[in-house]
Design a protein around this motif. Structure first.
Motif, PDB file in Angstrom:
ATOM      1  N   ARG A 184       5.760 -16.373  26.920  1.00 34.47           N
ATOM      2  CA  ARG A 184       4.656 -17.246  27.280  1.00 34.47           C
ATOM      3  C   ARG A 184       3.353 -16.439  27.266  1.00 34.47           C
ATOM      4  N   ALA A 185       2.407 -16.834  26.434  1.00 38.79           N
ATOM      5  CA  ALA A 185       1.141 -16.119  26.292  1.00 38.79           C
ATOM      6  C   ALA A 185       0.241 -16.393  27.492  1.00 38.79           C
ATOM      7  N   ALA A 186      -0.894 -15.689  27.525  1.00 38.69           N
ATOM      8  CA  ALA A 186      -1.809 -15.793  28.661  1.00 38.69           C
ATOM      9  C   ALA A 186      -2.342 -17.211  28.848  1.00 38.69           C
ATOM     10  N   ASP A 187      -2.453 -17.973  27.735  1.00 40.96           N
ATOM     11  CA  ASP A 187      -2.974 -19.340  27.844  1.00 40.96           C
ATOM     12  C   ASP A 187      -1.888 -20.356  28.189  1.00 40.96           C
ATOM     13  N   GLY A 188      -0.669 -19.882  28.441  1.00 43.92           N
ATOM     14  CA  GLY A 188       0.425 -20.768  28.835  1.00 43.92           C
ATOM     15  C   GLY A 188       1.287 -21.274  27.699  1.00 43.92           C
ATOM     16  N   THR A 189       0.849 -21.080  26.456  1.00 39.38           N
ATOM     17  CA  THR A 189       1.627 -21.548  25.311  1.00 39.38           C
ATOM     18  C   THR A 189       2.714 -20.520  24.970  1.00 39.38           C
ATOM     19  N   MET A 190       3.756 -20.990  24.282  1.00 34.55           N
ATOM     20  CA  MET A 190       4.826 -20.093  23.853  1.00 34.55           C
ATOM     21  C   MET A 190       4.407 -19.396  22.558  1.00 34.55           C
ATOM     22  N   ALA A 191       4.685 -18.128  22.477  1.00 37.01           N
ATOM     23  CA  ALA A 191       4.323 -17.335  21.304  1.00 37.01           C
ATOM     24  C   ALA A 191       5.518 -16.479  20.893  1.00 37.01           C
ATOM     25  N   THR A 192       5.527 -16.048  19.647  1.00 32.46           N
ATOM     26  CA  THR A 192       6.571 -15.160  19.142  1.00 32.46           C
ATOM     27  C   THR A 192       5.932 -13.966  18.472  1.00 32.46           C
ATOM     28  N   ASP A 193       6.257 -12.796  18.946  1.00 31.97           N
ATOM     29  CA  ASP A 193       5.868 -11.550  18.291  1.00 31.97           C
ATOM     30  C   ASP A 193       7.115 -10.680  18.187  1.00 31.97           C
ATOM     31  N   TRP A 194       6.939  -9.428  17.831  1.00 30.81           N
ATOM     32  CA  TRP A 194       8.088  -8.583  17.531  1.00 30.81           C
ATOM     33  C   TRP A 194       8.020  -7.268  18.297  1.00 30.81           C
ATOM     34  N   LEU A 195       9.196  -6.713  18.561  1.00 29.96           N
ATOM     35  CA  LEU A 195       9.300  -5.371  19.122  1.00 29.96           C
ATOM     36  C   LEU A 195       9.992  -4.480  18.093  1.00 29.96           C
ATOM     37  N   LEU A 196       9.446  -3.288  17.925  1.00 32.05           N
ATOM     38  CA  LEU A 196       9.978  -2.328  16.957  1.00 32.05           C
ATOM     39  C   LEU A 196      10.605  -1.159  17.711  1.00 32.05           C
ATOM     40  N   ALA A 197      11.890  -0.921  17.497  1.00 30.50           N
ATOM     41  CA  ALA A 197      12.587   0.200  18.133  1.00 30.50           C
ATOM     42  C   ALA A 197      12.250   1.485  17.380  1.00 30.50           C
ATOM     43  N   VAL A 198      11.750   2.478  18.104  1.00 33.07           N
ATOM     44  CA  VAL A 198      11.265   3.725  17.502  1.00 33.07           C
ATOM     45  C   VAL A 198      11.932   4.908  18.192  1.00 33.07           C
ATOM     46  N   ILE A 199      12.332   5.895  17.402  1.00 30.09           N
ATOM     47  CA  ILE A 199      12.786   7.178  17.930  1.00 30.09           C
ATOM     48  C   ILE A 199      11.664   8.175  17.678  1.00 30.09           C
ATOM     49  N   GLY A 200      11.052   8.673  18.753  1.00 30.96           N
ATOM     50  CA  GLY A 200       9.891   9.537  18.614  1.00 30.96           C
ATOM     51  C   GLY A 200      10.185  10.988  18.928  1.00 30.96           C
TER      52      GLY A 200
END
Length: 348
Positions: A184-200
């Protein structure tokens, strides 16, 4: 000198390559210039090596793009400045300390060699981009859509800026390292983004947010070359985010760190054309790591109409162990600092 973890396929990490370079350089100098084994080097030799690095003979220098097996390869590009000289001597000290622990040496002559003074410079203080410089670069990138190489360059630069990843990290991640997240984004709407798994660094894992539009562009590129548009499809496993989709290859191959670095350096030099002297000078000096600095500085300081990103989030993006390291990026743009101080001075 403790060994660093290699990649999944046994490839050397950036740190391992850097340490190997220093060890090879010293070994070649000891054998060719001093006619000695490493175990026979004295304090006099160590001091001479410091002077050698500060002003090497021309025969020891050459362009960096030659591969190590080429007869044109040379151990140095030119004289080392204070920062790089300090790094080189520090690595050599560590090498000798390691060899002492292994019982190969009984002493470390480099311990007594004075190191150049460490400059007191905040992270990214001059090796970053202003908002206007990045906007100029991004506008030029928007036109890069004609060829696969153009789109690949745009993908590389935008992902580096959006995520703050290191060069070695961005060139190692694959499609299966991406996971969609609905929230749920700051404006209350549902949003979809991504997470990238990283080995640093230090083999530490973290998840870094990636904007959905960048993942969609990657999906478009996959579809353009006959692969599933859904980035997470099983058939896309093993495909690097920074892949080269050459027409004569059945499967795309990973774009090397050096290839991405050189492409971005060349693009930034072209982007400097037509700018004023100060901006042009900055872009000509800029490199891939400047995009990491710009990510941190721009996120933490915010820009007009956008709130600053919390410090802990940027710390995670960058993979910093210390919060203090990340906080060094919290600096206002030069003109904003001066305007703020002028207002203060007038009230005092």
């Amino acid at each position: 000198m403790s060994s660093k973890a290699a990649g999944a396929k046994g490839n050397l990490s950036a740190t391992q390559r850097a340490y190997r370079k220093e060890a090879e350089r010293l070994l070649l100098w000891a054998v060719l210039e001093r006619k000695k084994a490493l175990s026979s080097l004295t304090l006099e030799d160590a001091t001479a090596y410091r002077e050698f690095l500060a002003d090497p003979p021309t025969g020891w220098c050459g362009p960096r793009h030659h591969q190590r097996w080429s007869p044109l390869w040379r151990p140095l590009e030119g004289r080392l400045n204070g920062v790089t000289l300090r790094h080189s001597l520090t690595v050599v000290r560590s090498l000798f300390a390691f060899l002492m622990r292994q019982g190969y040496l009984v002493g470390n002559p480099f311990v007594a060699v004075a190191l150049p003074v460490q400059p007191l410079r905040p992270l990214g203080s001059s090796r970053t981009l202003t908002f206007s410089q990045w906007d100029h670069i991004d506008a030029l990138l928007e036109k890069h859509q004609e060829t696969e190489a153009d789109r690949r360059l745009r993908r590389g630069m935008r992902w580096l800026y959006a995520t703050g990843l290191r060069l070695a990290e961005i060139t190692s991640v694959k499609c299966e390292d991406l996971t969609p997240v609905e929230y749920r984004a700051a404006d209350g709407t549902m949003a979809t983004d991504w997470l990238l798994a990283v080995i640093g660094k230090g083999n530490r894992s973290r998840e870094v947010p990636v904007p959905a539009e960048l993942v969609m562009e990657l999906g478009d590129e996959l579809a353009r070359h006959g692969f599933e548009r859904q980035v997470g499809a099983v058939s896309n496993r093993g495909v690097h985010v920074m892949s080269r989709f050459d027409d004569d290859l059945k499967r795309p191959v990973a774009w090397s760190a050096s290839g991405l670095y050189q492409a971005i350096k060349a693009f930034l030099a072209q982007a400097a054309e037509g700018l004023d002297a100060a901006d042009a000078s900055q872009l000509k000096k800029a490199s891939t790591h400047w995009l990491r600095h710009a990510h941190a500085s721009h996120a933490l300081n915010g820009r007009e109409g956008h709130s600053p990103v919390p410090l802990q989030i940027v710390q995670n993006n960058l993979g910093h162990v210390s919060l203090g390291t990340t906080s060094m990026y919290i600096t206002s743009e030069r003109d904003e600092r001066l305007k703020a101080m002028r207002a203060f001075w007038k009230t005092s």
